[in-house]
Design a protein around this motif. Structure first.
Motif, PDB file in Angstrom:
ATOM      1  N   ARG A   1       0.836  -1.209   0.000  1.00  0.00           N
ATOM      2  CA  ARG A   1       0.000   0.000   0.000  1.00  0.00           C
ATOM      3  C   ARG A   1       0.868   1.255   0.000  1.00  0.00           C
ATOM      4  O   ARG A   1       0.568   2.242  -0.694  1.00  0.00           O
TER       5      ARG A   1
ATOM      6  N   ASP B   1      -6.143   7.211  -9.246  1.00  0.00           N
ATOM      7  CA  ASP B   1      -6.436   5.776  -9.228  1.00  0.00           C
ATOM      8  C   ASP B   1      -5.553   5.042  -8.220  1.00  0.00           C
ATOM      9  O   ASP B   1      -6.012   4.118  -7.528  1.00  0.00           O
TER      10      ASP B   1
ATOM     11  N   ARG C   1      -4.233   6.290  -5.503  1.00  0.00           N
ATOM     12  CA  ARG C   1      -4.584   6.659  -4.114  1.00  0.00           C
ATOM     13  C   ARG C   1      -5.682   5.746  -3.576  1.00  0.00           C
ATOM     14  O   ARG C   1      -5.766   5.511  -2.370  1.00  0.00           O
ATOM     15  N   SER C   2      -6.547   5.241  -4.458  1.00  0.00           N
ATOM     16  CA  SER C   2      -7.648   4.371  -4.028  1.00  0.00           C
ATOM     17  C   SER C   2      -7.459   2.929  -4.488  1.00  0.00           C
ATOM     18  O   SER C   2      -8.395   2.134  -4.441  1.00  0.00           O
ATOM     19  N   TYR C   3      -6.261   2.586  -4.891  1.00  0.00           N
ATOM     20  CA  TYR C   3      -5.996   1.255  -5.455  1.00  0.00           C
ATOM     21  C   TYR C   3      -6.042   0.194  -4.357  1.00  0.00           C
ATOM     22  O   TYR C   3      -5.578   0.413  -3.237  1.00  0.00           O
ATOM     23  N   ASP C   4      -6.595  -0.974  -4.684  1.00  0.00           N
ATOM     24  CA  ASP C   4      -6.697  -2.060  -3.700  1.00  0.00           C
ATOM     25  C   ASP C   4      -6.020  -3.341  -4.170  1.00  0.00           C
ATOM     26  O   ASP C   4      -6.205  -4.400  -3.563  1.00  0.00           O
TER      27      ASP C   4
END
Length: 684
Positions: free
Chosen positions: A529, A616, A618-621
């Protein structure tokens, strides 16, 4: 096969003998000086001694500084807060936590100073609450005894059969470069995506972090040339760049189909592979390969096809691989021979390399510090509520144990081991105190009976696999035996102190297990992360040092990931290609630099793509990236193709291709005519 030198073959035994000699010197001098606790000098020798002379000196220097700082803190806190036990407990706990927090943020040998400053205050402060007026004398005596032990350890390590850090670093570098040559051969043979190649990349990244840690001690080694640390920094930069370079080359070879990989290109790839794996110092100069690569490089223009762009990217990375490999050979030879070979020059541009930046996790450091504070406060609460006279050992051991294991994913495992080997040390001490020492009548006999146990402890310290076991046994045996000028063992006091030791360690283990412990998989996900956030930062920021800083940080994180992934053989996270994200980041930063020469229209398209990429990530999983981003990248490619400047167009295309291949490796080939039709339809 050439046999290793005698000092290397028997290094463990020699280290054990040297350390015991230093320990005996420290004990005899402390007894002659009539210091109140001579056993602290004995214990310090085993805590400070390292198999390599430079490592001993660096640890010794920071141990002296940390001891003095911790002693000063105890002198400041105890007399002023002794009448309020709760406030004194809080003050010492907060001091330990603060020092531990700073120590975890400083991933150099200097971190030992901060950690030691924390738990030294606890070691001096908690036992002194019954006699606060004597705190200055206690702090002074502890400082004298520790400094005496450090001086004895440093003198013996330096004078008696000194073992330099330099050859150890050189041997590790040789092994690393041999592994890198093997990986290069597999990648250039088209096996870069194999599981074995991925495992090798992770091992090399982890080994690079270990070499970096070992090289920190070079500055304290008098046997090493003053230029060696500088050469090693330059070599490390190039060693780390090999990993993303090979990953990028493997990706480009996979992307170019068999119909595009012409016999001429594959002959060049095979030639490069033979040249890299040739370990002869006098191998063929690199200029012929550079010329051959330049001869096959296509000139990119507005009409260049996708395959031509991919070919240009591949050949550019191959040229960088030649430069990096040649520089590694020159710098490794310079380190081994103590001087750069005559006429040798470095080819790889250092400004495009890796900055010496290490991963720092403020959140985990704060969490670890909080766990230590909580464990110390709970131990103090138990001590105060029970009114236990010898209970001071509980918060002392909580401070020491939490500090020792704070940088592990699950400190409770280390604390359990700490308790187990402390128990072993107590058994050894009990045998000495109540069966052996009562019959000892002179110092010669004392040294003779101490030798078997402490020589064994020194041998364990010399071996990396048992280092911590040996250090715990030696330090705890010396401390619990509490040797004085006269024999005065008391079983009740010994048992009381031992129980307090265990109470502190067990409270710490339970507290840390409930409040701080995490698994390796949790740590891997957190590091990943952090990498995604770094990619978002790379897409949103600017600056000439961005590339080097990003590369250094990401490679250091990959090195930290490697041993954790090795401990998770069945986890799906082992299949994640972290070097792919690194390549994406390097291409993002290169693209940010290239944007300054672009036309306003292209610049607007490029910035829109980078801004969306940052959002994208910043919110990537960990899943697939949105297809809308692929459209943005292709639109940026179309705009870059229209640039009039060859240099700007080439840099932009290579950067965009790297981003596209890294984020969407399975996407269809880029086709500008499809985008033109889409744009026409939108306009209509």
């Amino acid at each position: 096969m050439t046999r290793s030198p005698f000092l290397v073959r028997h290094a463990d035994i020699i280290f054990s003998l040297k350390t015991f000699l230093a320990a005996v010197m420290a004990l005899l001098i402390a007894l002659a000086m009539d210091l109140p606790r001579p056993y602290w000098a004995l214990a310090t020798v085993y805590i400070a001694s390292q198999p390599l002379a430079g490592a001993t000196r660096s640890k010794a220097f920071f141990r002296v500084a940390g001891t003095l700082i911790g002693a000063a803190a105890s002198v400041a806190l105890v007399p002023n807060l002794v009448n309020s036990p709760e406030l004194l407990s809080l003050g010492l706990a907060l001091w330990v936590g603060l020092c531990l927090y700073v120590s975890l943020l400083d991933r150099t040998p200097r971190s030992y100073m901060f950690m030691l400053a924390g738990y030294t205050a606890a070691l001096i402060g908690f036992p002194s609450v019954s006699e606060p007026a004597a705190i200055f004398d206690v702090a002074l005596a502890r400082s004298e005894e520790i400094i005496l032990g450090i001086l004895c350890a440093s003198i013996v390590s330096t004078i008696v059969l000194a073992r330099s850090v330099g050859p150890a670093v050189a041997a590790r570098v040789d092994t690393w470069l041999a592994g890198a040559r093997g990986l290069s051969e597999r990648v250039l043979a088209g096996h870069g995506a194999d599981t074995s190649s991925r495992e090798q990349r992770l091992r090399l990244a982890a080994d690079a972090v270990e070499i970096d840690t070992l090289s920190d001690h070079l500055a304290y080694d008098r046997e090493v040339s003053r230029d060696t640390p500088r050469w090693l920094r330059a070599l490390r930069l190039r060693m780390l760049m090999l990993l993303p370079l090979l990953s990028s080359i493997g990706d480009r070879l996979d992307a170019l189909g068999d119909d595009v990989r012409t016999p001429r290109l594959m002959a060049l790839v095979a030639d490069l592979s033979r040249w890299i794996t040739d370990d002869d110092v006098a191998r063929e100069p690199a200029d012929r390969l550079r010329t051959a690569i330049a001869a096959q490089s296509p000139k990119l223009d507005a009409g260049s096809s996708w395959n031509e762009i991919m070919m240009a990217c591949l050949l550019m990375r191959m040229r960088e691989l030649v430069d990096v490999s040649a520089d590694c050979r020159v710098l490794n030879q310079a380190i081994a021979e103590g001087g750069r070979p005559p006429g040798a020059k470095l080819a790889f541009r250092a400004e495009a390399g890796v900055a010496p930046i290490r991963h720092v996790d403020h959140g985990m450091a704060l969490w670890s510090a909080g766990g230590a504070i909580l464990a110390i406060l709970l131990s103090c609460a138990f001590w105060i509520s029970t009114g236990w006279v010898d209970g001071a050992s509980a918060p002392m051991m909580a401070a020491v144990g939490c500090s020792f294991f704070a940088n592990t994913d699950d400190p409770s495992v280390g604390l359990r081991g700490f308790a187990k080997w402390t128990l072993v040390a107590m058994i050894v001490v009990a045998v000495y105190l109540f069966a052996i020492l009562p019959a000892i009548s002179n110092i010669e006999m004392l040294i003779a009976v101490l030798a078997p146990a402490f020589l064994l402890f020194g041998y364990l310290i010399a071996r990396p696999a048992t280092f911590f076991i040996g250090m715990l046994l030696a330090a705890n045996t010396a401390s619990l035996m509490a040797l004085q000028s006269t024999y005065s063992a008391d079983f009740a006091a010994f048992a009381n102190g031992g129980i307090a030791f265990f109470v502190g360690v067990e409270i710490s283990a339970l507290t840390i297990l409930l409040a701080r412990s995490v698994g390796a998989e949790w740590s891997v996900r957190r590091l990943m992360r952090k990498g995604w956030i770094a990619l978002a930062w790379a897409a949103a920021s600017r600056g000439n040092r961005d590339r080097a800083a990003f590369a250094g940080l990401m490679l250091n994180r990959i090195g930290l990931l490697a041993p954790r992934l090795a401990a998770m053989p069945d986890s799906a996270l082992r299949d994640v290609d972290n070097l792919r994200e690194l390549r994406v980041g390097l291409n993002i930063v290169d693209l940010r630099r290239a944007r300054h020469g672009m036309s306003p229209r292209t610049l607007l398209t490029m910035d829109a793509m980078l801004d969306e990429l940052a959002a994208d990530f910043r919110s990537y999983d960990g899943g697939a990236m949105p297809r809308a981003l692929l459209v943005r990248i292709d639109q940026a490619l179309l705009a870059a193709m229209a640039e009039s400047s060859d240099a700007v167009r080439g840099d932009a295309l290579i950067g965009l291709v790297g981003i596209r291949r890294g984020l969407f490796p399975q996407a269809p080939d880029y086709r500008p005519e499809a985008l033109n039709r889409l744009a026409g339809s939108a306009a209509a």
